[in-house]
Design a protein around this motif. Structure first.
Motif, mmCIF file in Angstrom:
data_model
loop_
_atom_site.group_PDB
_atom_site.id
_atom_site.type_symbol
_atom_site.label_atom_id
_atom_site.label_comp_id
_atom_site.label_asym_id
_atom_site.label_seq_id
_atom_site.Cartn_x
_atom_site.Cartn_y
_atom_site.Cartn_z
ATOM 1 N N CYS A 1 0.846 -1.182 0.000
ATOM 2 C CA CYS A 1 0.000 0.000 0.000
ATOM 3 C C CYS A 1 0.883 1.234 0.000
ATOM 4 O O CYS A 1 1.922 1.261 0.650
ATOM 5 C CB CYS A 1 -0.904 -0.008 1.236
ATOM 6 S SG CYS A 1 -1.871 -1.517 1.366
ATOM 7 N N ARG B 1 -7.280 2.882 -6.174
ATOM 8 C CA ARG B 1 -7.637 3.633 -4.983
ATOM 9 C C ARG B 1 -9.087 4.090 -5.065
ATOM 10 O O ARG B 1 -9.713 4.050 -6.129
ATOM 11 C CB ARG B 1 -6.717 4.839 -4.803
ATOM 12 C CG ARG B 1 -6.738 5.858 -5.946
ATOM 13 C CD ARG B 1 -5.748 6.954 -5.679
ATOM 14 N NE ARG B 1 -5.776 8.012 -6.694
ATOM 15 C CZ ARG B 1 -5.566 9.285 -6.425
ATOM 16 N NH1 ARG B 1 -5.324 9.673 -5.172
ATOM 17 N NH2 ARG B 1 -5.573 10.187 -7.392
ATOM 18 N N TYR C 1 -10.711 6.143 2.848
ATOM 19 C CA TYR C 1 -9.838 6.088 1.681
ATOM 20 C C TYR C 1 -8.903 4.885 1.741
ATOM 21 O O TYR C 1 -8.361 4.532 2.790
ATOM 22 C CB TYR C 1 -8.992 7.361 1.613
ATOM 23 C CG TYR C 1 -8.027 7.426 0.454
ATOM 24 C CD1 TYR C 1 -8.465 7.668 -0.840
ATOM 25 C CD2 TYR C 1 -6.659 7.261 0.670
ATOM 26 C CE1 TYR C 1 -7.568 7.728 -1.900
ATOM 27 C CE2 TYR C 1 -5.751 7.322 -0.383
ATOM 28 C CZ TYR C 1 -6.216 7.561 -1.669
ATOM 29 O OH TYR C 1 -5.334 7.627 -2.718
ATOM 30 N N TYR C 2 -8.716 4.229 0.586
ATOM 31 C CA TYR C 2 -7.720 3.167 0.459
ATOM 32 C C TYR C 2 -6.878 3.422 -0.786
ATOM 33 O O TYR C 2 -7.316 4.098 -1.725
ATOM 34 C CB TYR C 2 -8.386 1.786 0.368
ATOM 35 C CG TYR C 2 -9.026 1.499 -0.971
ATOM 36 C CD1 TYR C 2 -8.320 0.842 -1.987
ATOM 37 C CD2 TYR C 2 -10.340 1.892 -1.245
ATOM 38 C CE1 TYR C 2 -8.903 0.594 -3.227
ATOM 39 C CE2 TYR C 2 -10.927 1.641 -2.485
ATOM 40 C CZ TYR C 2 -10.198 0.999 -3.466
ATOM 41 O OH TYR C 2 -10.766 0.771 -4.696
ATOM 42 N N GLU C 3 -5.670 2.879 -0.795
ATOM 43 C CA GLU C 3 -4.777 3.012 -1.945
ATOM 44 C C GLU C 3 -3.835 1.822 -1.978
ATOM 45 O O GLU C 3 -3.198 1.498 -0.973
ATOM 46 C CB GLU C 3 -3.980 4.314 -1.868
ATOM 47 C CG GLU C 3 -3.075 4.554 -3.063
ATOM 48 C CD GLU C 3 -2.420 5.933 -3.033
ATOM 49 O OE1 GLU C 3 -1.180 5.991 -3.211
ATOM 50 O OE2 GLU C 3 -3.135 6.929 -2.820
ATOM 51 N N THR D 1 -9.330 0.781 4.710
ATOM 52 C CA THR D 1 -9.610 2.209 4.617
ATOM 53 C C THR D 1 -9.263 2.941 5.905
ATOM 54 O O THR D 1 -9.356 2.402 7.003
ATOM 55 C CB THR D 1 -11.098 2.437 4.290
ATOM 56 O OG1 THR D 1 -11.909 1.742 5.251
ATOM 57 C CG2 THR D 1 -11.433 1.939 2.901
ATOM 58 N N LYS E 1 -0.199 4.855 0.353
ATOM 59 C CA LYS E 1 -1.012 6.051 0.498
ATOM 60 C C LYS E 1 -0.128 7.286 0.552
ATOM 61 O O LYS E 1 0.880 7.321 1.237
ATOM 62 C CB LYS E 1 -1.853 5.977 1.782
ATOM 63 C CG LYS E 1 -2.933 4.925 1.745
ATOM 64 C CD LYS E 1 -3.778 5.011 3.005
ATOM 65 C CE LYS E 1 -4.820 3.923 3.038
ATOM 66 N NZ LYS E 1 -5.648 3.965 4.247
#
Length: 335
Positions: A16, A81, A120-122, A115, A18
């Motif tokens: 991940c 995302r 939010y997720y990425e 999240t 972010k």
């Protein structure tokens, strides 16, 4: 391939990444969710009359609730995302999103994220043709916890090239159709719906036979099954459902699907008012203390909480696929 295997591969091959600057106003993007439309009103009463040949009913039909507004995001190459929210537009923290990629030769590698407080997720995507293997969120439900599937806000979950990147938002539904094409092919498959499901079965009596137990339901009689909300459900739904079913040798069951997630009182009786004996049966009977028919055997009415198909966690819950199992309940005339 076992999910645990490619989740381990995710730690080695991808991760991940972010970058708060990407979602804090950078490039014209914002984390402001803005004004949200009012929640859909789901109340009142809906009644259904099923003939002898009818063996299922989708109580909410094929209309999906309107979805929330999501903050705008730009596509970033090599990155998937997006945001996860409930139906009211509240960001959901701790939702699990997992992707996997297939390289030439058929080998898999995967990566995932949960999240943050802004929903939010990425994820940095492993190289190859990519799809989503999981999208789940756990809610408080009754006295327990239940894992629910997340719905892709645009309704699409096909594979995509990892190098292209993708923006994909998800929403938690309490009822609705995940894929109308699949519903048209398999309308009896409860995993095509976001709502809960129950399966009512019975034996049909035959007065011409030497074996005609008094607890069997008479041919050409009618039963009435009623689901009455015990207060507002998820997102405030408060709708009562009444299903009238004609009894016949043509079939000995009825599947009731896509019931908005909540707590209900279930009642079952003959058309003449005789209360029926209800008993929990099948694969979920006696497994979960907080889900299903409560008590497991009752005459006339009992409490009902839908049963998760899987309690193995968010990381094992597929996107756009209902995670509520069909609660099996046998009804008989009391002796």
């Amino acid at each position: 391939m076992n999910f645990k295997v490619f989740c381990m591969a995710a730690l080695l091959l991808a991760g991940c990444s972010k970058d708060p600057a990407d979602v804090e106003g950078g490039g014209g993007e914002t984390t402001d969710w803005g004004d949200q439309p009012a929640l859909p009103v789901v109340n009142g009463e809906a009644a259904f009359t099923l003939n002898a040949a009818d063996d299922y009913v989708n109580v909410m039909g094929t209309t999906n609730p309107r979805l929330p507004n999501f903050p705008a995001l730009k596509v970033k190459p090599g990155i998937v995302r997006g945001y996860v929210a409930d139906l009211s537009g509240k960001p959901l923290e701790g939702a699990y999103i997992g992707v996997r990629s297939t390289a030439v030769g058929g080998s898999y590698s995967g990566a995932s994220d949960e999240t943050d407080a802004n929903g939010y997720y990425e994820i940095t995507i492993p190289w190859g043709a990519t799809d989503f293997y999981a999208a789940g969120y756990t809610i408080d439900y009754g006295e327990g916890r239940a894992v629910m599937s997340l719905h892709a806000a645009d309704g699409k979950l096909g594979s995509f090239p990892s190098v292209d990147g993708l923006v994909k938002n998800f929403v938690l539904l309490s009822y609705g159709v995940y894929n109308k094409d699949l519903v048209s092919q398999k309308p009896r498959d409860q995993t095509n719906y976001a709502g809960g499901c129950l399966y009512i079965s019975y034996n049909v009596g035959d007065p011409t036979s030497i074996f005609d137990p008094p607890n069997y339901l008479p041919e050409n009689s009618e039963i009435q099954v009623t689901l009455t909300p015990d207060g507002p459900g998820l997102y405030g739904t408060n709708k009562k459902f009444v299903i009238n079913k004609k009894i016949s040798f043509q079939n000995s069951s009825v599947l009731i699907m896509n019931v908005p997630v909540g707590r209900y009182t279930l009642s079952a009786k003959m058309k003449d008012g005789t209360s029926l004996l209800m008993k929990a049966v099948g694969r979920y009977s006696g497994i979960y203390p907080y889900f299903g028919l409560i008590p497991a055997e009752a005459t006339g009415s009992a409490k009902l909480l839908f049963t998760p198909e899987s309690q193995s966690g968010n990381s094992m819950t597929m996107a756009n696929r209902g995670n509520w199992g069909a609660i099996s309940i046998k009804v008989d005339r009391p002796q």
